[in-house]
Structure formats: C-alpha cells, structure tokens
Enzyme design. Structure first.
Site, PDB file in Angstrom:
ATOM      1  N   SER A 115      13.895  22.353 -16.608  1.00 46.20           N
ATOM      2  CA  SER A 115      12.707  23.173 -16.785  1.00 46.20           C
ATOM      3  C   SER A 115      13.141  24.504 -17.372  1.00 46.20           C
ATOM      4  O   SER A 115      14.246  24.974 -17.118  1.00 46.20           O
ATOM      5  CB  SER A 115      12.027  23.377 -15.428  1.00 46.20           C
ATOM      6  OG  SER A 115      11.340  24.609 -15.394  1.00 46.20           O
ATOM      7  N   HIS A 172       0.841  -1.213   0.000  1.00 45.68           N
ATOM      8  CA  HIS A 172       0.000   0.000   0.000  1.00 45.68           C
ATOM      9  C   HIS A 172       0.868   1.252   0.000  1.00 45.68           C
ATOM     10  O   HIS A 172       0.443   2.289   0.509  1.00 45.68           O
ATOM     11  CB  HIS A 172      -0.942   0.024   1.215  1.00 45.68           C
ATOM     12  CG  HIS A 172      -1.675  -1.259   1.444  1.00 45.68           C
ATOM     13  ND1 HIS A 172      -2.935  -1.508   0.951  1.00 45.68           N
ATOM     14  CD2 HIS A 172      -1.299  -2.399   2.088  1.00 45.68           C
ATOM     15  CE1 HIS A 172      -3.318  -2.731   1.299  1.00 45.68           C
ATOM     16  NE2 HIS A 172      -2.334  -3.294   1.984  1.00 45.68           N
TER      17      HIS A 172
END
Ligand code: ARG
Length: 453
Positions: free
Chosen positions: A283, A161
């Site tokens: 970026s 999980h």
C-alpha cells in the site's frame, strides 16, 4: 491486366472506414497463420476441381502455397503487417500474394467470401487455443494435486456456510479444487467439438455456382466434418465463439472460488496459508500491508469473462440470419476471453506453487464443535441409533472436549475423504488429457507442414 485498385472499393468515408475496420488490423494478426492455412487448402481444392479450364493448375497452387508459407514465417517473426487500407488479414494476404504472383494472386479468392474465410480462420485459431487452454488447465490442476500431496494429512477445518463443520485436510481441500478444475475440461472439449466443423465453401452463406469439393478442404484442414448447409454455416459464426466463452466463463468461475479460498485462508485471522511476499502487493500509505491483489484480480477477471459471454449472446440473439457485420465484434470477445482465462490459469499455477501451509494454525482452528458429528458416530458404533446420538451430542455441546484433529483425519478412510484421496486417479486423468492435447496439436502441425510445402 495491371491494376492499382485496392481489393474492394475505396470510396468509403474515412471515418466510416475506421469505425467499421475497428481493431481488425491488430486482432487479425492472431489469425494470419490460420488465414494462410485456410487459403492453402482452398487453393489446393480449386486446383483439383474438374473444369474445362482450371482456375489454377496444380503447379500454380503449389506456388501459392510456397508464398503462403513465406507469409506464415513473416507473421511468426512479427514482420507481417495489416495496413489500414487492407482492412483485415484476408485482404492483406491477398494483396501480398498479388504483389508477388500477379494474376495468380488475384485468383485465390475464387468461390470464397470473407465470410466463410474468417469463419474458418477463427475455428482453426480457436481449436489451437482451446488445446493450449486445456494444457494450462491440467498444469494448474497438477500444481494443486502436488500441493495436496505435500501437505498430506495436515488437518483443516472443513466449513459449510463458512462456519466450522467437520474435520478435513489440506490435501482434501487442494485436490477437491483440482478435481473441479479438471472437470471443466469437459466444457472446453464441447467447445472444441463445435469449433471442429468446417464452414469453408459456404462462401457468403449461399454457396457458389462452381463444383467446390467442400469435403476436400475439411479433410485437408483436419476438421471432424463439414457444416453441410451453407446458410447454416454462415449462421454458425458467432455461435461457436459464444460456446467457447461459456466454457471459459464457467472455468473462470471455478478459478475464482479457488482464489477466494486462498484469500480467506491467508488472511491473518485464519493464517492457515501464507502467500509468498513477492506475490503480494503493498500500500502507498500503510507500510504493514501485503495484499493478495493477484487473487482479487482473478475474481475480477472471472466477472469480466462472464460479461464477455453475455456480450456474445446479446450480440447474436436478435441478429437476422445470414452474415451481418456485428459478427466481426465476436472476434474481440472470444480472443479477450481466451486471454483472460489463459493468463489466469498461468498465474494461479504460480501462486499455488508458492503457497506455504502453517500446520499449527490449521490445527489450532479445531474448536471442539468440529468433532461433534464424529463423537455422535462413535455413540452409533457403541449401539445408539443415529438420531438419539445426534440429540445426545446436540444437548451437551458444551461437554465436547477438544479432540485430536490428526486422529480425526486418520479415521476417515472411504473413497474421496481425507484418508481416501486417490492421487493416481488424478494423475491418470491428467496424463490422458495431456496426451490427447499433444496428439491433436502434432496432427495439426503435420497438416500445416503438408499444406505449406
Ligand atoms: N472482418 C470481417 C469480419 O470479421 C470480415 C468479413 C467481412 N465480410 C463482409 N461481408 N463485410 O467479419
């Protein structure tokens, strides 16, 4: 008999022609070699057929094969062109043969349709591509296996999980992914077995009134068997493309999960792994950025491959029996699927090779809770029944002390856990897979050489 006519009719409206031809003049370049091989087998079989007047003598068949060998060379050096008025590779090859051999060139299509011709080309091409994909699959698994071997017992928090669960190791993580990837060879092999059936001689899908020896072309082309029913052979077009796409989509889904783990474990909050700078992209506004775009695109290409599989099955499912032109579009789908998968396998092998492990960050992530199960099992070893030990630990979770992750990794020794990873087992599987690929590739190469002599 001199003729300047194009091979089929030339009365088609140019826009309709462009629409129906589609990308075939480009896509079919990948089929050129296989079209020549298929034609070499067909013409050899025609020359051996027992008829009062042979369609082509054995000497004529040999001339055709020599010319086909020349076309294969042209295509290998990028000088084979499919013209707009050829429409596809099949007619381009026939045009060249006719230009060079006159009436003999006009005979090669006897007893054949483009329907069984393209089906045979696609299957030969697919078999070759599947073997190359398998070799690249093994190469990626091998990178992961040696990455795991190198990291050895470096502890890694095992998660369920996404929550911290139990002690694990980088080696178990890497070889676990390697094994999942290797298991995908089974699906590729299933697709290979379906592709390995010969549709040639089914002609337009209903056979021809000539004593074709279909088993002979099966033998010459090295297929495992002939598709017996001619109508069935025409129906099988598209089906083997869809099966291949299903194997590719499944493999890509496995690769996408590897990419996702790499993205997660290399983000600063985890920082178990570091991707080399040169594999990250920046970026235009944020100067600090080094993004794992390459791995994000693996996820995207996995999604696209699944889309291609869906497109192939959608295209087939409501199509009536017999050849329909819809099938032409299956060609782009399976070729694109192979392209996406093979480039992904290659780039992932490169990325995995460059990943660095930060062992300190891996160890630092071991919060005390990760050892809860191990502590309960120590109580069991001291005589407590399992369920009592479980509750004892659960009721005093705050009392769990940080334990030694390395010791926890060492304590797990049974098959397939941290200390029980059998690298020799993986190497045996990988060697066997590569041997089987190269045996089949060289058998096909000798067949091609024999056919193009
Ligand atoms: N380019 C065609 C295809 O890929 C070749 C077969 C054309 N057959 C036909 N009956 N129009 O399907």
């Amino acid at each position: 008999m001199k003729t300047k006519k194009t091979i089929t009719d030339n009365t088609v409206d140019p826009d309709v022609l462009r629409y129906t031809v589609g990308d075939d003049p480009v896509l079919d370049l990948a089929l050129a070699k296989w079209d020549c091989i298929g034609t070499a087998a067909h013409v050899t079989m025609l020359s051996e057929m027992k008829l009062g007047r042979p369609i082509a003598t054995r000497a004529e068949a040999a001339r055709v094969r020599r010319e086909l060998a020349r076309i294969v060379k042209l295509s290998e050096s990028g000088r084979f062109v499919i013209r707009e008025d050829d429409q596809d590779v099949h007619m381009a090859v026939e045009r060249i043969l006719t230009e060079r051999l006159g009436d003999l060139g006009k005979k090669i299509h006897t007893g054949r349709s483009r329907n069984d011709q393209v089906a045979v080309d696609v299957r030969l091409h697919m078999k070759d591509e599947i073997l190359r994909t398998e070799a690249e699959t093994v190469a990626l698994a091998a990178e992961l296996e040696s990455f795991g071997l190198k990291a050895g017992a470096v502890p890694l928090v095992g998660r369920t999980h996404l929550q911290p669960a139990m002690p694990s190791s980088v080696e178990m993580w890497a070889t676990g992914h390697a094994e999942m990837i290797l298991d995908q060879l089974e699906n590729l092999e299933a697709a290979y077995r379906l592709a390995d059936l010969n549709p040639l001689g089914s002609a337009a899908g209903y056979g021809v009134p000539l004593p074709l020896d279909r088993r002979r072309t099966t033998e010459l082309l090295g297929f495992s068997r002939t598709i017996h029913n001619c109508f069935g052979a025409s129906m099988a077009r598209g089906e083997c493309e869809a099966s291949l796409l299903s194997a590719l989509a499944q493999l890509m889904a496995v690769l996408s999960r590897l990419a996702e783990d790499l993205i997660l474990f290399s983000m600063p909050e985890f920082a178990y792994f570091r991707l080399p700078r040169e594999y990250c992209t920046g970026s235009s506004i944020m100067p600090q950025k080094f993004n794992p775009d390459v791995l994000e695109l693996v996820r995207s290409k996995a999604a696209q491959t699944l889309g291609l599989q869906t497109a192939a099955i959608s295209l087939l499912h409501a199509m009536p029996g017999g050849y329909n032109r819809d099938l032409q579009d299956c060609k782009w789908l399976y070729m694109k699927g192979l392209d996406l998968t093979r480039t992904t396998l290659r780039i992932l092998a490169k990325v995995v090779k460059g990943v660095k492990v930060d062992a300190d960050r891996c160890r630092a992530a071991f919060a005390p809770g990760v050892f809860a199960t191990d502590v309960a099992l120590r109580k069991v070893a001291a005589g407590m029944p399992w369920r009592d030990a479980y509750h004892d630990v659960r009721d005093h979770l705050e009392q769990l002390d940080a334990e030694d992750p390395d010791a926890a990794v060492k304590a797990k020794r049974h098959e397939g856990t941290c200390g029980g990873i059998d690298h020799a087992l993986y190497r045996r599987r990988m060697d066997a897979a590569l041997r089987s690929v190269s045996r089949r590739m060289s058998a096909m190469e000798s067949r091609c050489r024999a056919l193009l002599k």
